[in-house]
Scaffold this motif. Structure first.
Motif, short mmCIF file in Angstrom:
data_model
loop_
_atom_site.label_atom_id
_atom_site.label_comp_id
_atom_site.label_asym_id
_atom_site.label_seq_id
_atom_site.Cartn_x
_atom_site.Cartn_y
_atom_site.Cartn_z
N GLU A 1 0.83 -1.21 0.00
CA GLU A 1 0.00 0.00 0.00
C GLU A 1 0.87 1.26 0.00
O GLU A 1 0.59 2.22 -0.74
CB GLU A 1 -0.91 -0.01 1.23
CG GLU A 1 -1.87 1.17 1.28
CD GLU A 1 -2.79 1.11 2.49
OE1 GLU A 1 -3.49 2.13 2.73
OE2 GLU A 1 -2.81 0.10 3.19
N ARG A 2 1.94 1.24 0.80
CA ARG A 2 2.81 2.41 0.86
C ARG A 2 3.58 2.60 -0.44
O ARG A 2 3.77 3.73 -0.91
CB ARG A 2 3.80 2.25 2.02
CG ARG A 2 4.60 3.52 2.31
CD ARG A 2 5.47 3.35 3.53
NE ARG A 2 6.24 4.57 3.79
CZ ARG A 2 7.22 4.66 4.68
NH1 ARG A 2 7.53 3.60 5.44
NH2 ARG A 2 7.88 5.79 4.85
N LYS B 1 1.11 4.04 -3.11
CA LYS B 1 0.80 5.44 -2.82
C LYS B 1 1.99 6.33 -3.20
O LYS B 1 1.81 7.37 -3.86
CB LYS B 1 0.49 5.61 -1.34
CG LYS B 1 0.12 7.04 -0.92
CD LYS B 1 -0.26 7.08 0.56
CE LYS B 1 -0.74 8.47 0.96
NZ LYS B 1 0.33 9.50 0.88
N THR B 2 3.19 5.91 -2.81
CA THR B 2 4.40 6.69 -3.09
C THR B 2 4.65 6.80 -4.59
O THR B 2 4.92 7.89 -5.12
CB THR B 2 5.62 6.04 -2.41
OG1 THR B 2 5.43 6.03 -1.00
CG2 THR B 2 6.89 6.80 -2.74
N LYS C 1 2.52 6.32 -7.14
CA LYS C 1 1.45 7.05 -7.84
C LYS C 1 1.64 8.56 -7.69
O LYS C 1 1.48 9.31 -8.66
CB LYS C 1 0.08 6.63 -7.30
CG LYS C 1 -0.37 5.27 -7.78
CD LYS C 1 -1.73 4.88 -7.18
CE LYS C 1 -2.17 3.51 -7.66
NZ LYS C 1 -3.46 3.09 -7.05
N GLU C 2 1.96 9.01 -6.48
CA GLU C 2 2.16 10.44 -6.25
C GLU C 2 3.37 10.95 -7.04
O GLU C 2 3.33 12.05 -7.61
CB GLU C 2 2.37 10.71 -4.76
CG GLU C 2 1.09 10.51 -3.93
CD GLU C 2 1.34 10.66 -2.44
OE1 GLU C 2 2.53 10.77 -2.03
OE2 GLU C 2 0.35 10.67 -1.66
#
Length: 200
Positions: free
Chosen positions: A179-180, A183-184, A186-187
């Protein structure tokens, strides 16, 4: 200008990677550049500056030493694996292969040559370099690996879908790590896409 003369204190890590890779190739040695120096090359030293080049090669190590000696690189000490040159602080190492990003080993000839600093060399692609850094993060829980992956994603085009599948199936990331990671990445990719639109 001879290869020896091209190597000096002002030779960048990317230029030295080209010199070494092409010298090895000229002597029948296939090699793939991996590790932290790839991060430096893909982020233009804006984030992480490595002082060593890690080339993975299937060639006999003694042959590699003989070929590298032709351009001035010698073993630092009998107990050390890295090679040094009197005209540069950058060291060259030949870690044991093959290249492995968590799944099955990748055949050397399956790595594409990329244009780096005026020359073509076999090097981890931006996506593979992200995987390499994330593998370090997953196995050691060291956030530096995640930070390095983010910086590559912000500056290079990477395959998010491939990273997502790899994270679960090959890297064996925990649900929290996966998940981390997503998220990282994609940003960071959103920042890259925005910068490309601005530049165009």
């Amino acid at each position: 200008m001879s290869v020896q003369e091209e190597i000096n204190e002002n030779t960048s890590i990317s230029k030295l990677a080209v010199i070494v890779s092409q010298h090895l190739k000229a002597n029948g040695i296939i090699s793939v550049l991996s590790g932290g120096s790839v991060v430096t090359i893909y982020t233009d030293k804006n984030f992480y500056e490595s002082n060593d080049l890690d080339f993975i090669s299937p060639a006999n190590h003694q042959k590699i030493l003989e070929v590298m000696a032709q351009i001035g690189f010698v073993k630092a000490k009998s107990t050390h694996k890295h090679l040094t040159h009197p005209n540069t602080k950058i060291v060259v190492e030949f870690p044991t292969g093959p290249v492995n990003l968590g799944g099955a080993p990748i055949r050397y000839e399956h790595f594409d040559e990329h244009e780096i600093d005026g020359g073509k060399i076999r090097i981890l692609s931006p996506t593979q370099s992200v995987m390499d850094r994330l593998l370090h993060y997953i196995s050691t829980k060291d956030a530096q690996g995640l930070d390095q992956a983010r910086e590559i994603c912000e500056r290079q085009m990477v395959n998010l879908s491939a990273i997502e599948k790899w994270s679960i199936k090959e890297a064996m990331a925990s649900p929290e790590q996966h998940e981390r990671i997503m998220k990282t990445c994609k940003e960071a990719i959103a920042k890259y896409n925005k910068s490309q639109k601005t530049n165009n």
